[in-house]
Write a protein that holds these residues in place. Structure first.
Motif, PDB file in Angstrom:
ATOM      1  N   ARG A 108     -21.410  24.757 -19.410  1.00 62.52           N
ATOM      2  CA  ARG A 108     -22.115  23.999 -18.371  1.00 62.52           C
ATOM      3  C   ARG A 108     -23.512  24.569 -18.189  1.00 62.52           C
ATOM      4  N   GLU A 162     -30.175  19.579  -8.393  1.00 64.54           N
ATOM      5  CA  GLU A 162     -29.383  19.569  -9.629  1.00 64.54           C
ATOM      6  C   GLU A 162     -28.456  20.788  -9.695  1.00 64.54           C
ATOM      7  N   GLY A 165     -25.633  20.223  -7.278  1.00 67.71           N
ATOM      8  CA  GLY A 165     -24.677  19.255  -7.816  1.00 67.71           C
ATOM      9  C   GLY A 165     -23.782  19.876  -8.871  1.00 67.71           C
ATOM     10  N   LEU A 166     -24.372  20.689  -9.749  1.00 69.44           N
ATOM     11  CA  LEU A 166     -23.588  21.355 -10.800  1.00 69.44           C
ATOM     12  C   LEU A 166     -22.600  22.346 -10.189  1.00 69.44           C
ATOM     13  N   GLY A 168     -21.356  22.182  -7.190  1.00 65.60           N
ATOM     14  CA  GLY A 168     -20.329  21.435  -6.458  1.00 65.60           C
ATOM     15  C   GLY A 168     -19.248  20.886  -7.365  1.00 65.60           C
ATOM     16  N   GLU A 169     -19.597  20.601  -8.619  1.00 69.71           N
ATOM     17  CA  GLU A 169     -18.617  20.066  -9.575  1.00 69.71           C
ATOM     18  C   GLU A 169     -17.863  21.166 -10.314  1.00 69.71           C
ATOM     19  N   PHE A 170     -18.334  22.405 -10.149  1.00 68.25           N
ATOM     20  CA  PHE A 170     -17.776  23.503 -10.949  1.00 68.25           C
ATOM     21  C   PHE A 170     -16.331  23.809 -10.560  1.00 68.25           C
ATOM     22  N   HIS A 171     -15.489  23.961 -11.573  1.00 69.83           N
ATOM     23  CA  HIS A 171     -14.088  24.352 -11.357  1.00 69.83           C
ATOM     24  C   HIS A 171     -13.753  25.455 -12.347  1.00 69.83           C
TER      25      HIS A 171
END
Length: 633
Positions: A108, A162, A165-166, A168-171
């Motif tokens: 990522r 950005e 957002g990255l 926030g999507e990180f798992h």
């Protein structure tokens, strides 16, 4: 949730200036960095994002001479911010840094196109096209490319959005819960002592926890913790952490060592890897090539050994063994980077398959097992690692390291495997396991060994535990030998007669002449009573030597009919019991016994007295004190 973002990119493309513009923190802290205007060491900052997320930032040097520092910083990051200057575009370290991120398993990120205030609009369009073409075959192919100027503040809000957002999507993928913190900085704080910092890559750490510095094995304790500059009682995976260490000096530590809990990481000089040679590498990697090996924050010299080929061509992947000059510690699934010895450049990278590697015969079946291990999951991975471990087995702690399974999941899988008899716990103190198939082969092997013993010694009732252990079981851990013996008995493949072990169907059968010899010998000793005959007196009328009659004498001893008191002096069991009773009677009224007392009580001559007294001492019925005997308690 704690997330770490790392920078990457060529020297003087504005990484440190961009981090300062985003966070307000200047990562260049060394006087030499200020003087020369370049980043030499790793720098650290943080950025607070919406949703109560504190993003840790690792700023890495861009100069080719400091790539080893870049690798150390990139080892713990979750996503990358690739920085490319608009006035220069893609440069050598842009490519190498991105290759390193790929080899480390980073998937990522986003791209910042810096210094846009220094170029014309038309040039900026051309650079953006060039950057997009460069990113096309990489994991950053579809990510945003954000034009920014750290100097004028252009695009910084867009970049923050950005990044948020990255984040926030990180798992984060669940990995082992073993605490590991690779050290990247060591310093002293006045009033506190030695402090080590790093990115906590797995597990958790609390104030007061016992610590071990691997691979040296130094012991310490957590005196205090800071996370992103704030004092905390607990640090979790993904956080930039500073640990105040009890009882250690700065000189005891160095970058590349790993803080962990005692008994969780295991030093080894041999690792098994799934290794990929970069397509951009100018030539193939040869067998036994010396390289610079990067793992976590450590760099070490090593040699690569290809197990199924003589060289690894650019773009190819193979099972490889790496042997180090000093011990290393790692866990299944860890990523590593290889750089050529000279000239220094990144040439390959891989995934750690077995951190407790053993020398492997080239082009053997083991190579296929390692390939299976690379793609394995759960119980399959446990069984493959146990198979590779062989007779040594693996402790629960070692299994955590070689499988990278969380503790509860590993315990669950081992219970299931034990229920299916695919893995066995043979040593409870260290919780050591062995592969089920190997255990069955050992059970069959011990039974076969006893059968071979019967064929060689048909006149013996069986083989003793000691003889089995020192012969067949000499290469086994004593507790594994005990486990195999008891399991074979439980399965009914062996039977026990006291301390002798035999096949269930084995019976000593004498030929007719030997059966008559047995009866003749036993009759002679029965008639002799307390004064048994000499062996020669028994055998001479039969025209036999002792070596010919020895199997029958051994059988009579094993059957409990005769007892050997000394060489060629035998008594019947009944006669010895009568003598023991006479001695006990004497001691009921007397505290000590002299040899003359023994002769008086038994009526035996000196010929028998001394051997019998020594026999009673050996049997622990009496104890000698000077020239006298006392009854043992």
């Amino acid at each position: 949730m704690a997330i770490i973002m790392g920078t990457a990119g060529h020297i003087d493309h504005g990484k440190t200036s961009l981090v300062k513009a985003l966070t307000g923190i200047d990562c260049d802290r060394l006087r030499e960095e200020k003087k020369r205007g370049i980043t030499i060491e790793l720098g650290f900052a943080f950025l607070d994002l919406p949703g109560d997320v504190r993003l840790g930032v690792v700023d890495v040097p861009g100069h080719e001479r400091f790539v080893k520092n870049m690798v150390a910083g990139a080892a713990g990051i979750d996503f990358v911010l690739l920085v490319i200057a608009a006035d220069e575009g893609v440069m050598p370290q842009t490519r190498e840094h991105l290759e390193i991120c790929t080899l480390l398993g980073i998937r990522r990120g986003l791209v910042a196109l810096t210094k846009v205030d220094m170029v014309e609009e038309e040039w900026l369009d051309l650079v953006q096209e060039d950057v997009r073409a460069f990113l096309e075959p990489t994991f950053l192919a579809e990510v945003p490319v954000v034009p920014v100027s750290a100097h004028k503040g252009t695009g910084l809000d867009d970049l923050r959005r950005e990044i948020a957002g990255l984040a926030g999507e990180f798992h984060r993928e669940p990995r082992s819960d073993v605490f590991r913190l690779p050290i990247d900085r060591i310093f002293t704080m006045r009033g506190h002592g030695t402090v080590a910092t790093g990115t906590l890559i797995s597990g958790t750490l609390k104030v007061g926890d016992d610590l071990e510095v691997a691979p040296k094995g130094l012991k310490s304790k957590t005196r205090g913790l800071q996370v992103h500059g704030g004092t905390q009682e607990r640090a979790e995976v993904g956080q930039r952490t500073a640990v105040n260490l009890h009882g250690l000096e700065v000189e005891d530590l160095e970058r590349g060592m790993v803080l962990t809990h005692p008994g969780t990481l295991f030093p080894s000089t041999t690792w098994d890897l799934e290794l990929t040679c970069l397509p951009s590498t100018p030539k193939a990697l040869k067998h036994r090539t010396q390289i610079h090996f990067h793992h976590g924050t450590r760099e070490i010299l090593a040699r690569v050994y290809f197990l199924d080929r003589d060289k690894l061509e650019p773009g190819d992947t193979a099972m490889t063994q790496v042997r180090f000059e000093e011990p290393m510690v790692g866990m299944y699934g860890d990523r590593c980077v290889l750089r050529s010895f000279s000239p220094l450049r990144t040439v390959a990278g891989g995934k750690l398959i077995n951190p407790l590697g053993r020398k492997v015969k080239r082009r053997s079946a083991t190579v296929g097992r390692l390939a299976e291990l690379a793609a394995s999951q759960g119980d399959e991975r446990i069984l493959l690692q146990l198979e590779l471990a062989g007779l040594a087995g693996l402790t629960f702690g070692q299994l955590r390291a070689v499988t990278c399974l969380e503790t509860k999941e590993l315990e669950k899988q081992l219970q299931l495997l034990g229920g299916r008899q695919e893995a066995f716990l043979f040593e409870r103190e260290d919780r050591t396991y062995v592969h089920g198939r190997l255990a069955q082969e050992l059970c069959a092997g011990i039974a076969e060994h006893v059968g071979e013993f019967h064929r060689k010694e048909p006149m013996k009732q069986g083989i003793s535990r000691g003889a089995l252990a020192s012969g067949w079981g000499r290469k086994l851990h004593p507790k594994l030998f005990h486990f195999v013996l008891e399991r074979t008995l439980k399965q009914g493949a062996l039977a026990a007669d006291g301390d002798l072990f035999r096949l269930p169907e084995h019976k000593v059968s004498l030929a007719s002449d030997q059966a008559r010899l047995r009866e003749t010998i036993l009759q002679a000793y029965d008639q002799g009573g307390l004064t048994p005959p000499n062996v020669k007196d028994v055998l001479s009328p039969l025209d036999l030597e002792m070596k010919e009659a020895a199997p029958v004498f051994r059988l009579l001893q094993e059957q409990g009919e005769l007892v050997k008191v000394k060489e060629e002096m035998f008594f019947t069991t009944q006669a010895l019991e009568r003598i023991k009773e006479m001695v006990r009677g004497f001691f009921r009224e007397n505290p000590e016994m002299e040899p003359s007392d023994f002769r008086t009580v038994t009526g035996l001559s000196r010929k028998y007295t001394i051997p019998l007294l020594e026999y009673l001492d050996k049997e622990k019925m009496t104890v000698r004190v000077g020239d006298k005997r006392r009854l043992r308690a």
